[in-house]
Write an enzyme that holds these catalytic residues in place. Structure first.
Site, short mmCIF file in Angstrom:
data_model
loop_
_atom_site.label_atom_id
_atom_site.label_comp_id
_atom_site.label_asym_id
_atom_site.label_seq_id
_atom_site.Cartn_x
_atom_site.Cartn_y
_atom_site.Cartn_z
N ASN A 173 0.82 -1.22 0.00
CA ASN A 173 0.00 0.00 0.00
C ASN A 173 0.85 1.27 0.00
O ASN A 173 0.38 2.33 0.41
CB ASN A 173 -0.96 -0.01 1.20
N ARG A 312 4.30 5.67 12.13
CA ARG A 312 3.69 5.14 13.34
C ARG A 312 3.66 6.26 14.38
O ARG A 312 4.64 6.98 14.55
CB ARG A 312 4.47 3.94 13.90
N GLN A 341 -4.43 3.12 19.24
CA GLN A 341 -5.47 3.08 18.21
C GLN A 341 -6.57 2.12 18.62
O GLN A 341 -6.25 0.98 18.93
CB GLN A 341 -4.85 2.68 16.85
N HIS A 360 -6.58 6.02 11.11
CA HIS A 360 -5.56 5.31 10.32
C HIS A 360 -6.13 4.90 8.95
O HIS A 360 -6.66 3.81 8.79
CB HIS A 360 -5.13 4.07 11.11
N1 LIG Z 1 -0.27 4.72 7.73
C1 LIG Z 1 -0.33 3.65 6.98
O1 LIG Z 1 -1.41 3.27 6.52
C2 LIG Z 1 0.94 2.90 6.64
C3 LIG Z 1 0.92 2.00 5.57
C4 LIG Z 1 2.11 1.36 5.22
C5 LIG Z 1 3.25 1.56 5.98
N2 LIG Z 1 3.22 2.41 7.03
C6 LIG Z 1 4.43 2.62 7.86
O2 LIG Z 1 5.46 3.11 7.05
C7 LIG Z 1 6.67 2.42 7.37
C8 LIG Z 1 7.62 2.47 6.19
O3 LIG Z 1 7.08 1.69 5.13
P1 LIG Z 1 7.98 1.37 3.83
O4 LIG Z 1 7.15 0.48 2.98
O5 LIG Z 1 8.54 2.60 3.25
O6 LIG Z 1 9.15 0.54 4.51
P2 LIG Z 1 10.57 0.28 3.91
O7 LIG Z 1 11.12 -0.86 4.69
O8 LIG Z 1 10.54 0.17 2.44
O9 LIG Z 1 11.37 1.61 4.27
C9 LIG Z 1 11.72 1.96 5.57
C10 LIG Z 1 13.05 2.68 5.51
O10 LIG Z 1 13.36 3.17 6.80
C11 LIG Z 1 14.76 3.00 7.00
N3 LIG Z 1 15.03 2.95 8.42
C12 LIG Z 1 14.58 2.05 9.33
N4 LIG Z 1 15.03 2.36 10.55
C13 LIG Z 1 15.81 3.46 10.42
C14 LIG Z 1 16.55 4.25 11.32
N5 LIG Z 1 16.60 3.97 12.63
N6 LIG Z 1 17.22 5.30 10.83
C15 LIG Z 1 17.17 5.60 9.51
N7 LIG Z 1 16.46 4.91 8.60
C16 LIG Z 1 15.80 3.84 9.05
C17 LIG Z 1 15.09 1.69 6.30
O11 LIG Z 1 16.46 1.61 5.98
C18 LIG Z 1 14.21 1.77 5.07
O12 LIG Z 1 14.87 2.36 3.97
C19 LIG Z 1 6.19 1.03 7.78
O13 LIG Z 1 7.11 0.35 8.58
C20 LIG Z 1 4.90 1.31 8.50
O14 LIG Z 1 5.16 1.53 9.88
C21 LIG Z 1 2.10 3.09 7.37
#
Ligand SMILES: NC(=O)c1ccc[n+]([C@@H]2O[C@H](COP(=O)([O-])OP(=O)(O)OC[C@H]3O[C@@H](n4cnc5c(N)ncnc54)[C@H](O)[C@@H]3O)[C@@H](O)[C@H]2O)c1
Length: 409
Positions: A173, A312, A341, A360
């Site tokens: 998504n 989050r 939530q 959300h």
């Molecule tokens: N609100 C929503 O409906 C919704 C939907 C999907 C995802 N999300 C959230 O978005 C987050 C990201 O999703 P994504 O698909 O882009 O994930 P992803 O794994 O593709 O990207 C996350 C990025 O964060 C980086 N990262 C992680 N920890 C880090 C840190 N401590 N310092 C620096 N960089 C760091 C990783 O290296 C990675 O590149 C998910 O984990 C989820 O919590 C929310």
């Protein structure tokens, strides 16, 4: 509106689909991330079987919110009534599929049904908090599937300690979330919400809106996290002719990708924050990111900068954000995720000034509901994915690493 993705992609084979969307397995410790490049063929060892040659019936438990009258729309898959759109398929394979929205309290349906379930499907939109205690009572549990991205509602350490596989529909998504982030950035920068509220309440006061409204052009925007969503949002913001598009991530993008997105990596988070007019959070919630935007860090941002967080809620400190919105240190804060939530009626983020908060919703549009559903995959490919994970990842998970998989069917 007919779903953009459901028709053609559902009819497509797994090979095409899995190029964009794969399952990722997660475990508790976030100290390291290992990207395992394409597994061309699923492992032959099969502990769990979901294909037509199933070894036995499995009990699959799904936890989704109730949509009541809105569930009449058959495109609305991600609710308890429509059960993610996979009931027919699972039952045709001889499995038992139980769904519930009742997930809280000691006598919840979740607790009752989890006791003998083999597979648990949850979503971040109606998070069933899977604690160590709950896992201890789930005697048959083998696999936990997050229909979406972000499995922080599960005690990943406890799952890893029990040798359980936790998987999510990586990349599913991300477009929906990135589009929503652009919306929230503009909502804040243009001070849209007060104008919308005015007209709904019969008012008309241009000054009350424009005294705090700006353009995005020539501003600097930074994303904390340059993964899937981070890159999608940078791609979309490129058209706004920004001064600079920055990202902070543990990993660098290739020079070609940076050029394509028009972005630059910052080595140091605080250095980036001091340059940004808008900051967007796009990291998972981990031990390293919990409370990342606390009072001290927000103080390092430009005065009046905007913060958007669809990642989050717990990545930002609730009271620090509220106070920064009140003092003007933050020009505004927007997001769809909360530290609890559903958010309590008295949650400060509901009432703080200059907020662009919603429930959300960003990753669960009707289009996204198709992509987060295992139905999105060719059914047998999903079966293969499950079989593959249950066999080959298990041992690695015990080491407490996070794995991400790009399937190369
Ligand atoms: N609100 C929503 O409906 C919704 C939907 C999907 C995802 N999300 C959230 O978005 C987050 C990201 O999703 P994504 O698909 O882009 O994930 P992803 O794994 O593709 O990207 C996350 C990025 O964060 C980086 N990262 C992680 N920890 C880090 C840190 N401590 N310092 C620096 N960089 C760091 C990783 O290296 C990675 O590149 C998910 O984990 C989820 O919590 C929310």
């Amino acid at each position: 509106m007919a779903s953009r993705k459901s028709g053609s992609l559902l009819l497509s084979g797994a090979k095409a689909l899995s190029k964009q969307h794969g399952f990722a397995a997660s475990a508790a410790n976030t100290r390291s991330t290992q990207i395992l490049p394409g597994f061309a063929s699923p492992c032959s060892f099969s502990r769990y079987s979901y294909s037509s040659s199933a070894e036995g019936q499995k009990k699959i438990l799904g936890v989704f919110f109730a949509a009541h009258e809105y569930a009449k729309n058959p495109e609305f898959l991600g609710c308890v009534e429509n059960a993610l759109g996979i009931r027919e398929w699972l039952e045709s394979k001889g499995h038992k599929y139980v769904v519930t929205s009742d997930k809280d309290g000691p006598n919840s349906e979740l607790d009752k049904e989890l006791a003998d379930a083999h597979i648990l499907i949850t979503t971040p939109f109606h998070p069933a908090y899977i604690t160590k205690e709950r896992l201890a009572k789930a005697k048959n549990l083998e696999l936990l599937v997050t229909a979406g991205v972000g499995s922080d509602h599960i005690d990943l350490r406890a799952a890893a300690d029990k040798g359980l596989t936790v998987s999510e529909v990586t990349g599913s998504n991300v477009t929906s979330v990135a589009e929503d982030e652009v919306l929230r950035v503009l909502t804040l920068v243009r001070n849209f919400a007060p104008g919308w509220k005015q007209v709904n309440e019969g008012g008309w006061n241009v000054a009350a809106v424009v005294h705090h409204a700006y353009d995005l052009i020539d501003r600097t925007v930074g994303t904390v996290g340059g993964g899937r969503i981070g890159q999608e949002v940078m791609q979309r913001l490129k058209g706004f002719k920004l001064k600079e598009m920055l990202y902070f991530d543990r990993h660098s993008l290739s020079a070609e990708r940076e050029k394509e997105l028009g972005c630059k990596r910052e080595e140091d988070l605080d250095t980036m924050l001091a340059k940004c007019d808008v900051v967007i959070v796009n990291t998972p919630l981990t031990d390293q990111t919990r409370g990342l935007f606390n009072k001290e860090r927000i103080a390092k941002m430009k005065k009046g900068a905007y913060l958007v967080n669809n990642a989050r809620g717990a990545i930002a400190d609730t009271m620090a954000v509220k106070e920064a919105c009140e003092s003007g240190q933050l020009g505004g804060y927007g997001g769809d995720v909360w530290n609890e939530q559903p958010a309590g009626k008295d949650h400060p983020w509901r009432y703080m000034p200059n907020n662009a908060m919603t429930p959300h919703i960003s990753g669960t549009t009707l289009d996204a509901q198709v992509t987060i559903s295992p139905q999105f995959f060719h059914l047998n490919a999903f079966a293969d994915c499950l079989r593959f994970f249950s066999s080959s990842v298990l041992g690695l998970l015990l080491h407490g690493w996070i794995f991400e998989f790009g399937f190369g069917f």
